[in-house]
Write an enzyme that holds these catalytic residues in place. Structure first.
Site, PDB file in Angstrom:
ATOM      1  N   GLY A 106      -0.644   1.122  -6.053  1.00 16.29           N
ATOM      2  CA  GLY A 106       0.791   1.404  -6.042  1.00 16.29           C
ATOM      3  C   GLY A 106       1.230   2.273  -4.880  1.00 16.29           C
ATOM      4  N   ALA A 109       4.931   1.651  -3.916  1.00 19.50           N
ATOM      5  CA  ALA A 109       5.879   2.239  -4.875  1.00 19.50           C
ATOM      6  C   ALA A 109       5.884   3.757  -4.735  1.00 19.50           C
ATOM      7  CB  ALA A 109       5.516   1.836  -6.296  1.00 19.50           C
ATOM      8  N   ASP A 148       4.972  -0.613 -10.990  1.00 16.83           N
ATOM      9  CA  ASP A 148       4.521   0.402 -10.027  1.00 16.83           C
ATOM     10  C   ASP A 148       5.584   1.477  -9.828  1.00 16.83           C
ATOM     11  OD1 ASP A 148       2.571  -1.520  -9.777  1.00 16.83           O
ATOM     12  OD2 ASP A 148       2.393  -1.304  -7.608  1.00 16.83           O
TER      13      ASP A 148
HETATM   14  O1  PMV Z   1       0.111  -4.882  -6.380  1.00 14.56           O
HETATM   15  P1  PMV Z   1      -0.842  -4.478  -7.463  1.00 14.56           P
HETATM   16  O2  PMV Z   1      -2.256  -4.697  -7.115  1.00 14.56           O
HETATM   17  O3  PMV Z   1      -0.553  -3.116  -7.970  1.00 14.56           O
HETATM   18  O4  PMV Z   1      -0.596  -5.478  -8.701  1.00 14.56           O
HETATM   19  C1  PMV Z   1       0.624  -5.639  -9.291  1.00 14.56           C
HETATM   20  C2  PMV Z   1       0.466  -6.097 -10.713  1.00 14.56           C
HETATM   21  C3  PMV Z   1       0.855  -7.539 -10.978  1.00 14.56           C
HETATM   22  O5  PMV Z   1       0.978  -7.634 -12.401  1.00 14.56           O
HETATM   23  C4  PMV Z   1      -0.237  -8.476 -10.511  1.00 14.56           C
HETATM   24  C5  PMV Z   1       2.171  -7.935 -10.320  1.00 14.56           C
HETATM   25  C6  PMV Z   1       3.401  -7.246 -10.880  1.00 14.56           C
HETATM   26  O6  PMV Z   1       4.447  -7.340 -10.206  1.00 14.56           O
HETATM   27  O7  PMV Z   1       3.349  -6.655 -11.976  1.00 14.56           O
END
Ligand code: PMV
Length: 308
Positions: A106, A109, A148
């Site tokens: 994250g 974010a 996130d």
């Molecule tokens: O970008 P990451 O690795 O933190 O993954 C996000 C999580 C997912 O569920 C795959 C995508 C989402 O938008 O929730």
């Protein structure tokens, strides 16, 4: 009046404990915060018309917000600041990060939340911060679920369903887990697209798999509240198998899960989008041997106390 930035702000990183990918398709997910993973400091430049600069040495990030710069980070930051009526000139922002970028923890974010806090100030409502962060997250990730940004802004442990207000899960005592960055890059959008494809090609298989992932979230939350690490481990193993079946694991993530289990973890799974990024493991007891097993491979595991 010229828009200003507040002198400092911080944001959490996140670890998805259960429910990644399923959350995109309406199932619940459970995520925990890594507090203060990114700290930003803002300083006024002598020249109020000089482009705003952003430097985060830990992420090898150094850029100036000039309109012609076609850099996604610059575009995301400019969009967040513009959304918050913040300045795009005359300021230098410097960041100190304790997590790697682009590893599924994250980082984007954390950046957009901390930036929104710099612009909106300490009294801003968390919903306002999340909304501003999402403006930047859309530049990075297309249509992210928002998990996130919610964790980065709120902290703690959150149960999250897309489109609904997140629910804080208060743990009676913190639970330790290990997060291992694989060092392999991946793209969230590409991994999310794989699951969409699986749902198109194999709807009668992929839909129940998504539902199973949602069930691991529900059972995982209960196990977390009870501090039942053995069950958390088993559920992690199940979730990893299902995620691998949907095509979002990778040889390195499978290998790291194997290393964790062989070194005595109660269970392990990929965390985040998969394809690379990070793995998480629930240590059955003292995590020292588990940490050593990964360090012996040149990796740098993070020991995280969830719910502290
Ligand atoms: O970008 P990451 O690795 O933190 O993954 C996000 C999580 C997912 O569920 C795959 C995508 C989402 O938008 O929730």
């Amino acid at each position: 009046m010229m828009p200003v930035l507040h002198p400092r702000a911080s944001a959490c990183a996140k670890i998805i404990l259960f429910g990644e990918h399923a959350v995109v398709h309406g199932q619940p997910a459970l995520a925990a915060a890594l507090p203060d993973a990114l700290r930003l400091e803002a300083e006024r430049l002598d020249d109020p018309r000089a482009p705003l600069t952003l430097d985060i040495p830990a992420w090898s990030l150094s850029l100036q917000l000039v309109p012609e710069l076609e850099h996604p980070v610059a575009r995301a930051c400019a969009d967040v600041l513009a959304h918050c009526d913040g300045p795009l000139q005359g300021w230098a922002i410097r960041g100190d990060a304790s997590i790697p970028a682009g590893a599924g923890l994250g980082s984007s974010a954390a950046l957009t939340v901390a930036l929104a806090k710099l612009a909106l100030g300490p009294d801003a409502a968390v919903e306002e911060i999340v909304e501003a962060s999402m403006v930047g997250e859309q530049v990075f990730h297309g249509t992210p679920s928002g998990i996130d940004s919610q964790v980065a802004a709120r902290g703690g442990v959150l149960r999250f369903v897309r489109g609904a207000a997140p629910v804080q899960v208060a743990l009676p005592r913190p639970v330790t887990l290990l997060v291992v960055p694989s060092g392999h890059a991946r793209s969230t959008a590409a991994e999310v697209a794989k699951v969409h494809l699986a749902l198109e090609r194999w709807p009668t298989l992929a839909r129940p798999m998504i539902e199973v992932l949602g069930r691991t979230t529900e059972l995982g939350e209960r196990a977390l509240l009870e501090g039942d690490v053995a069950r958390l481990g088993q559920l992690a193993d199940i979730a990893h198998g299902v995620l691998a079946g949907l095509g979002v694991s990778s040889p390195i993530l499978d290998e790291l899960c194997g290393v964790a289990r062989a070194a005595g973890a109660a269970g392990a799974k990929l965390t985040g989008a998969g394809g690379g990024g990070c793995m998480l493991a629930w240590p059955a007891g003292d995590p020292t041997a588990l940490v050593a097993a990964f360090e012996a491979r040149g990796l740098s595991p993070l020991v995280v106390e969830v719910g502290r």
